[in-house]
Design a protein around this motif. Sequence first.
Motif, short mmCIF file in Angstrom:
data_model
loop_
_atom_site.label_atom_id
_atom_site.label_comp_id
_atom_site.label_asym_id
_atom_site.label_seq_id
_atom_site.Cartn_x
_atom_site.Cartn_y
_atom_site.Cartn_z
N PHE A 94 0.83 -1.21 0.00
CA PHE A 94 0.00 0.00 0.00
C PHE A 94 0.86 1.26 0.00
O PHE A 94 0.54 2.26 -0.65
N ARG A 95 1.98 1.21 0.72
CA ARG A 95 2.90 2.35 0.73
C ARG A 95 3.47 2.59 -0.66
O ARG A 95 3.62 3.75 -1.09
N ARG A 96 3.79 1.52 -1.40
CA ARG A 96 4.33 1.67 -2.75
C ARG A 96 3.30 2.27 -3.71
O ARG A 96 3.65 3.04 -4.61
N ILE A 97 2.04 1.93 -3.52
CA ILE A 97 0.99 2.53 -4.36
C ILE A 97 0.91 4.03 -4.09
O ILE A 97 0.81 4.85 -5.01
N LEU A 98 0.98 4.40 -2.81
CA LEU A 98 0.98 5.82 -2.44
C LEU A 98 2.19 6.52 -3.04
O LEU A 98 2.07 7.62 -3.61
N ASP A 99 3.37 5.91 -2.93
CA ASP A 99 4.59 6.51 -3.48
C ASP A 99 4.46 6.72 -4.99
O ASP A 99 4.92 7.73 -5.53
N ARG A 100 3.86 5.76 -5.66
CA ARG A 100 3.68 5.87 -7.12
C ARG A 100 2.79 7.06 -7.46
O ARG A 100 3.07 7.82 -8.38
N LEU A 101 1.71 7.22 -6.70
CA LEU A 101 0.82 8.34 -6.95
C LEU A 101 1.50 9.67 -6.64
O LEU A 101 1.31 10.67 -7.34
#
Length: 458
Positions: A94-101
């Motif tokens: 979930f943190r990686r999805i946030l970082d991508r956004l």
Amino acid sequence: MQVKLPVKFRVLAEKFNLSFNPDIIDCLAKETGFSKRKSKLKPHLFFESLMFSHHLGKSFSLMDVCSDLMEEYELGITKQAIDDRFNDRAVLFFRRILDRLLSAEFNTCKDFGGLLSRFNRVRIKDSTKFPLPKAFTHKYKGHGGGGNGGKSDNCESLISVQYEYDMLSGETMDLRLTDGLKNDLSDSRDFTDDIRENDLFIRDLGYCSLPYLEKIAGGGAFFLNRLPAKTVVYTAEDGYEPMDFKKLYAIMNKHKLSHMELDVLVGKKAKLPCRLVIMPVDNATYEKRIRKATEKGKHYKYKVSQEYRAKSRLNFFITNVDKKDLDTEKVREVYTLRWQLELLFKVWKSQAKIDQIKEMKIERFECQLYSKLIWLLLNWRIFKWMGNEIYKRERILCSVWKFYKYATRIAQRLRMALKDPVQMEKILIRVLKIAPMEFILEKKKDKLSQNQTFTHLA
């Protein structure tokens, strides 16, 4: 009348869809170790189900996830199977999805004129804290004593959400979770990164320290801050005798001055050259400051000094921006731009209920919080784009509060639109059409709102 979306902004719809592309999200799941084998519950479906349950607050349950997956995708998953998915790898996913956004480039419009055009970026940072269940103490430490759900300054477990964005572009630059004991000052020391020439940093009093100010000035950038109470200040002409604030207040009071500016040196050792802008406060503000200081003094067994009382009658702003680029009268006005984050945090708590937490597995809590922040960030980008467009077209300012209420109402439509650029484009067209009627920012009597201040300056 149908609002036509300019071609250059049709690309925006595609970028929103690309940011939530199922194949890319599933790849992130593999990279983080969240997905190791084939399953009927694809990682992007798991994420999507949590992301669009942002509004349920404490009532959100594992059964809600099961019901959503059955309703949307006809997937029969047990509560235990869902619970097993919440682990440290899921949090990283979930943190990686946030970082991508966060890293996605949306080419937000920056064609501002006026005062703010002097700066490359106007970087505003603040934090919001809220108490957590006592069971989370091992990771998110608080100040102790309040138990579950107590005040943020008196609870055993406390979380802080650190947020920074560029006021000009609307781009988010930092969004992190820390424990409540990590104060803003230490965060400012550890995370003042990517300084570019002509950036303007505007931060709350809690972030201001001499090393922070020196680092910004040394990078060819600018700061605008309130002056910390314990900071030693010398007049630039003298440089040896600390400034007498009691005498300063007496002069301003005698001559009924609305403001005063002095060239000063800040810090006992650093003696950093700054402009000090001084403005008196009203009696209500003064009394509130003294009352708060007196209560604290009783707790820690000290008396409020006469120097502190004198300082409490004044607001002090320090900046290294040249007077020709930011005159004295505009200093406070520019500083109040920081308050937009306080409004945004209120929206986060009222609309996405980020502070409504019940005791659960800590990994589940973190995944749910990250999914809420992702939903908020997605809609923040839509709002900033819409606000810029509406102001350019009709000179109308939009309310972030009203927009997020609308975003909650159309959450399911947005959920479907993230899979279809054509539907996403229709949502953007619809938002532009109804904004002048539904999102208009109401004027406050005798007071500029944050958006009005920004528009006035830009």
